[in-house]
Write a protein that holds these residues in place. Structure first.
Motif, PDB file in Angstrom:
ATOM      1  N   ASN A 191      28.358  10.114  -8.938  1.00  0.00           N
ATOM      2  CA  ASN A 191      29.675   9.719  -8.435  1.00  0.00           C
ATOM      3  C   ASN A 191      30.225   8.589  -9.296  1.00  0.00           C
ATOM      4  OD1 ASN A 191      30.028  11.518  -6.234  1.00  0.00           O
ATOM      5  ND2 ASN A 191      28.615  10.298  -4.996  1.00  0.00           N
ATOM      6  N   LEU A 192      31.508   8.647  -9.575  1.00  0.00           N
ATOM      7  CA  LEU A 192      32.117   7.784 -10.588  1.00  0.00           C
ATOM      8  C   LEU A 192      31.784   6.295 -10.441  1.00  0.00           C
ATOM      9  CD1 LEU A 192      35.625   9.482 -10.916  1.00  0.00           C
ATOM     10  CD2 LEU A 192      33.608   9.805 -12.353  1.00  0.00           C
ATOM     11  N   PRO A 193      31.858   5.723  -9.229  1.00  0.00           N
ATOM     12  CA  PRO A 193      31.561   4.293  -9.141  1.00  0.00           C
ATOM     13  C   PRO A 193      30.126   3.941  -9.508  1.00  0.00           C
ATOM     14  CG  PRO A 193      32.759   5.047  -7.192  1.00  0.00           C
ATOM     15  CD  PRO A 193      32.312   6.258  -7.931  1.00  0.00           C
ATOM     16  N   GLU A 194      29.240   4.948  -9.531  1.00  0.00           N
ATOM     17  CA  GLU A 194      27.829   4.706  -9.824  1.00  0.00           C
ATOM     18  C   GLU A 194      27.508   4.828 -11.308  1.00  0.00           C
ATOM     19  OE1 GLU A 194      25.250   6.917  -7.154  1.00  0.00           O
ATOM     20  OE2 GLU A 194      26.799   6.887  -5.620  1.00  0.00           O
ATOM     21  N   TRP A 195      28.508   5.197 -12.124  1.00  0.00           N
ATOM     22  CA  TRP A 195      28.259   5.331 -13.560  1.00  0.00           C
ATOM     23  C   TRP A 195      28.431   3.962 -14.226  1.00  0.00           C
ATOM     24  CZ3 TRP A 195      29.734   4.722 -18.565  1.00  0.00           C
ATOM     25  CH2 TRP A 195      29.018   5.456 -19.521  1.00  0.00           C
ATOM     26  N   ARG A 196      27.321   3.322 -14.507  1.00  0.00           N
ATOM     27  CA  ARG A 196      27.290   2.030 -15.213  1.00  0.00           C
ATOM     28  C   ARG A 196      28.329   1.043 -14.678  1.00  0.00           C
ATOM     29  NH1 ARG A 196      24.912   2.841 -21.211  1.00  0.00           N
ATOM     30  NH2 ARG A 196      23.642   4.683 -20.768  1.00  0.00           N
ATOM     31  N   PRO A 197      28.276   0.722 -13.388  1.00  0.00           N
ATOM     32  CA  PRO A 197      29.258  -0.226 -12.835  1.00  0.00           C
ATOM     33  C   PRO A 197      29.117  -1.598 -13.473  1.00  0.00           C
ATOM     34  CG  PRO A 197      27.463   0.126 -11.285  1.00  0.00           C
ATOM     35  CD  PRO A 197      27.272   1.117 -12.395  1.00  0.00           C
ATOM     36  N   GLU A 198      30.221  -2.312 -13.516  1.00  0.00           N
ATOM     37  CA  GLU A 198      30.178  -3.673 -14.029  1.00  0.00           C
ATOM     38  C   GLU A 198      29.259  -4.513 -13.146  1.00  0.00           C
ATOM     39  OE1 GLU A 198      31.513  -4.572 -16.760  1.00  0.00           O
ATOM     40  OE2 GLU A 198      32.777  -2.815 -17.149  1.00  0.00           O
ATOM     41  N   THR A 224      29.663  -5.529  -9.269  1.00  0.00           N
ATOM     42  CA  THR A 224      30.677  -4.685  -8.633  1.00  0.00           C
ATOM     43  C   THR A 224      30.077  -3.955  -7.436  1.00  0.00           C
ATOM     44  OG1 THR A 224      31.791  -4.328 -10.750  1.00  0.00           O
ATOM     45  CG2 THR A 224      32.293  -2.787  -8.980  1.00  0.00           C
ATOM     46  N   ALA A 225      30.768  -3.997  -6.322  1.00  0.00           N
ATOM     47  CA  ALA A 225      30.318  -3.247  -5.147  1.00  0.00           C
ATOM     48  C   ALA A 225      30.569  -1.763  -5.372  1.00  0.00           C
ATOM     49  CB  ALA A 225      31.056  -3.725  -3.900  1.00  0.00           C
ATOM     50  N   VAL A 226      29.580  -0.936  -5.071  1.00  0.00           N
ATOM     51  CA  VAL A 226      29.707   0.511  -5.246  1.00  0.00           C
ATOM     52  C   VAL A 226      29.836   1.153  -3.867  1.00  0.00           C
ATOM     53  CG1 VAL A 226      28.606   2.602  -6.105  1.00  0.00           C
ATOM     54  CG2 VAL A 226      28.381   0.467  -7.383  1.00  0.00           C
ATOM     55  N   PRO A 227      31.028   1.672  -3.522  1.00  0.00           N
ATOM     56  CA  PRO A 227      31.242   2.233  -2.179  1.00  0.00           C
ATOM     57  C   PRO A 227      30.722   3.661  -2.058  1.00  0.00           C
ATOM     58  CG  PRO A 227      33.242   2.413  -3.459  1.00  0.00           C
ATOM     59  CD  PRO A 227      32.238   1.715  -4.342  1.00  0.00           C
ATOM     60  N   TYR A 228      30.689   4.157  -0.842  1.00  0.00           N
ATOM     61  CA  TYR A 228      30.382   5.555  -0.534  1.00  0.00           C
ATOM     62  C   TYR A 228      29.034   6.001  -1.102  1.00  0.00           C
ATOM     63  CZ  TYR A 228      35.413   5.585   0.403  1.00  0.00           C
ATOM     64  OH  TYR A 228      36.672   5.299   0.882  1.00  0.00           O
ATOM     65  N   ARG A 229      28.054   5.159  -1.050  1.00  0.00           N
ATOM     66  CA  ARG A 229      26.721   5.565  -1.497  1.00  0.00           C
ATOM     67  C   ARG A 229      26.101   6.524  -0.477  1.00  0.00           C
ATOM     68  NH1 ARG A 229      24.176   3.153  -5.760  1.00  0.00           N
ATOM     69  NH2 ARG A 229      24.939   1.148  -6.535  1.00  0.00           N
ATOM     70  N   ASN A 230      25.305   7.437  -1.008  1.00  0.00           N
ATOM     71  CA  ASN A 230      24.481   8.312  -0.168  1.00  0.00           C
ATOM     72  C   ASN A 230      25.277   9.226   0.755  1.00  0.00           C
ATOM     73  OD1 ASN A 230      22.110   7.006  -1.228  1.00  0.00           O
ATOM     74  ND2 ASN A 230      22.454   5.334   0.221  1.00  0.00           N
ATOM     75  N   ILE A 231      26.485   9.609   0.335  1.00  0.00           N
ATOM     76  CA  ILE A 231      27.249  10.560   1.142  1.00  0.00           C
ATOM     77  C   ILE A 231      27.328  11.926   0.466  1.00  0.00           C
ATOM     78  CG2 ILE A 231      28.669   8.695   2.098  1.00  0.00           C
ATOM     79  CD1 ILE A 231      31.012   9.860   0.420  1.00  0.00           C
ATOM     80  N   GLY A 232      26.674  12.069  -0.674  1.00  0.00           N
ATOM     81  CA  GLY A 232      26.753  13.314  -1.422  1.00  0.00           C
ATOM     82  C   GLY A 232      27.755  13.216  -2.555  1.00  0.00           C
ATOM     83  N   ALA A 288      36.131  16.529  -9.524  1.00  0.00           N
ATOM     84  CA  ALA A 288      35.993  16.386  -8.078  1.00  0.00           C
ATOM     85  C   ALA A 288      34.968  17.389  -7.562  1.00  0.00           C
ATOM     86  CB  ALA A 288      37.330  16.605  -7.395  1.00  0.00           C
ATOM     87  N   ALA A 289      34.139  16.937  -6.620  1.00  0.00           N
ATOM     88  CA  ALA A 289      33.100  17.779  -6.026  1.00  0.00           C
ATOM     89  C   ALA A 289      33.367  17.955  -4.535  1.00  0.00           C
ATOM     90  CB  ALA A 289      31.721  17.152  -6.248  1.00  0.00           C
ATOM     91  N   VAL A 290      32.844  19.057  -3.984  1.00  0.00           N
ATOM     92  CA  VAL A 290      33.132  19.375  -2.586  1.00  0.00           C
ATOM     93  C   VAL A 290      31.952  19.098  -1.659  1.00  0.00           C
ATOM     94  CG1 VAL A 290      34.802  21.137  -3.267  1.00  0.00           C
ATOM     95  CG2 VAL A 290      32.413  21.795  -2.858  1.00  0.00           C
ATOM     96  N   ASP A 291      30.826  18.671  -2.203  1.00  0.00           N
ATOM     97  CA  ASP A 291      29.608  18.547  -1.396  1.00  0.00           C
ATOM     98  C   ASP A 291      29.791  17.623  -0.194  1.00  0.00           C
ATOM     99  OD1 ASP A 291      29.114  19.094  -4.266  1.00  0.00           O
ATOM    100  OD2 ASP A 291      27.024  19.345  -3.633  1.00  0.00           O
ATOM    101  N   ALA A 292      30.398  16.459  -0.415  1.00  0.00           N
ATOM    102  CA  ALA A 292      30.493  15.455   0.649  1.00  0.00           C
ATOM    103  C   ALA A 292      31.479  15.856   1.736  1.00  0.00           C
ATOM    104  CB  ALA A 292      30.881  14.096   0.060  1.00  0.00           C
ATOM    105  N   ARG A 293      32.526  16.617   1.364  1.00  0.00           N
ATOM    106  CA  ARG A 293      33.565  16.986   2.334  1.00  0.00           C
ATOM    107  C   ARG A 293      33.915  18.477   2.180  1.00  0.00           C
ATOM    108  NH1 ARG A 293      36.961  12.752   3.775  1.00  0.00           N
ATOM    109  NH2 ARG A 293      38.035  14.294   5.063  1.00  0.00           N
ATOM    110  N   PRO A 294      32.954  19.380   2.398  1.00  0.00           N
ATOM    111  CA  PRO A 294      33.247  20.808   2.179  1.00  0.00           C
ATOM    112  C   PRO A 294      34.369  21.327   3.069  1.00  0.00           C
ATOM    113  CG  PRO A 294      31.163  20.526   3.351  1.00  0.00           C
ATOM    114  CD  PRO A 294      31.577  19.165   2.871  1.00  0.00           C
ATOM    115  N   GLU A 295      34.511  20.737   4.255  1.00  0.00           N
ATOM    116  CA  GLU A 295      35.529  21.215   5.177  1.00  0.00           C
ATOM    117  C   GLU A 295      36.942  20.894   4.702  1.00  0.00           C
ATOM    118  OE1 GLU A 295      35.039  16.961   6.039  1.00  0.00           O
ATOM    119  OE2 GLU A 295      33.659  18.614   5.590  1.00  0.00           O
ATOM    120  N   ALA A 296      37.076  19.963   3.759  1.00  0.00           N
ATOM    121  CA  ALA A 296      38.400  19.555   3.280  1.00  0.00           C
ATOM    122  C   ALA A 296      38.870  20.376   2.085  1.00  0.00           C
ATOM    123  CB  ALA A 296      38.378  18.075   2.899  1.00  0.00           C
TER     124      ALA A 296
END
Length: 265
Positions: A233-240, A243-251, A186-194
């Motif tokens: 980000n996990l959904p972007e690693w060789r998706p089938e 497959t729709a890849v959510p949360y693109r470009n949010i860090g 898990a990475a904190v870049d997209a939601r550092p405040e959380a």
């Protein structure tokens, strides 16, 4: 709900493996686990999506390694058995599941103990040398041949003082050329405040959460040749395909990658 309480299990303390099971929709969890998981979901509603994405990443990465000819796997911090376990994705491969959680060990042995290709051992990622020298690991894994080592959603429970880079370096030195590391974190870049709020929940659980940035996570692959598409980000690693890849470009929010050991590794 778990239908029996294994000896040594503390049901009143939230447990990270059982919380993960809850995120995945499993039943091997208790009220304390569900309450803690719901607090995390209040802070990061997409945490359940992250857990599901991590499980899907496991399937794609192990499938990739199996297609590449790897037929032995060491899954450290394996967690509770669920759907699409390593031995199911790579049938016929030798698989060693390692965990230090009594719940995981009891349920794993009950569900998987009849499979001759599957071994379950007690071990702690913070002591990789003990795992590598465990007699059951040595009996199942031939470290003179390529092996797939899995560290999925486990290193973000290893604090800096336990030397995560040194842990992975110890594992890398034991891996023959052609071996691969599969790691997610898990990475904190997209939601550092959380990050602080999530950490406070896990501080009351069986393991504390360590928030790291994408750059810090990429460093965990030092010494490996990272395969395409890199640490993403996990959904972007060789998706089938399709497959729709959510949360693109949010860090960076939950990163994963596969690193190979070269002849010079």
């Amino acid at each position: 709900m778990a239908d029996q309480i294994p000896k040594g299990v503390q049901t009143h303390i939230p447990n990270v493996a059982r919380m993960y099971d809850y995120y995945l929709g499993g039943r091997d969890n208790f009220p304390a686990d569900r309450q803690a998981a719901e607090k995390v979901l209040e802070i990061i509603p997409e945490a359940r999506h992250g857990a599901l994405s991590n499980r899907a990443f496991l399937g794609r990465a192990v499938g990739f390694l199996a297609e590449s000819g790897i037929d032995q796997f060491l899954d450290i911090g394996a967690g509770l058995p669920t759907q699409n376990n390593v031995h199911q994705v790579a049938p016929g491969a030798r698989v060693v599941y390692v965990d230090n959680d009594p719940t995981v060990l009891v349920h794993g042995r009950a569900l998987l103990g009849t499979n001759d290709n599957v071994t379950i051992v007690e071990g702690d990622v913070r002591r990789p040398g003990e795992i590598l020298e465990h007699p059951d690991v040595r009996a199942a894994i031939d470290f003179d041949r390529p092996v797939g080592v899995l560290l999925l959603a486990i290193m973000h429970f290893v604090p800096d003082e336990d030397d995560p880079l040194g842990i992975i370096a110890t594992l890398r030195r034991a891996m023959a050329p052609g071996s691969h590391l599969v790691l997610s974190h898990a990475a904190v870049d997209a939601r550092p405040e959380a990050s602080d709020g999530v950490a406070k929940v896990y501080d009351r659980a069986s393991s504390s959460f360590v928030g790291r940035t994408g750059k810090e996570i990429v460093r965990l692959f030092d010494g490996f040749d990272v395969v395409e598409p890199g640490v993403v980000n996990l959904p972007e690693w060789r998706p089938e395909p399709g497959t729709a890849v959510p949360y693109r470009n949010i860090g960076s929010y939950f990163l994963g990658g596969v690193g190979a050991v070269s002849d010079g590794g």
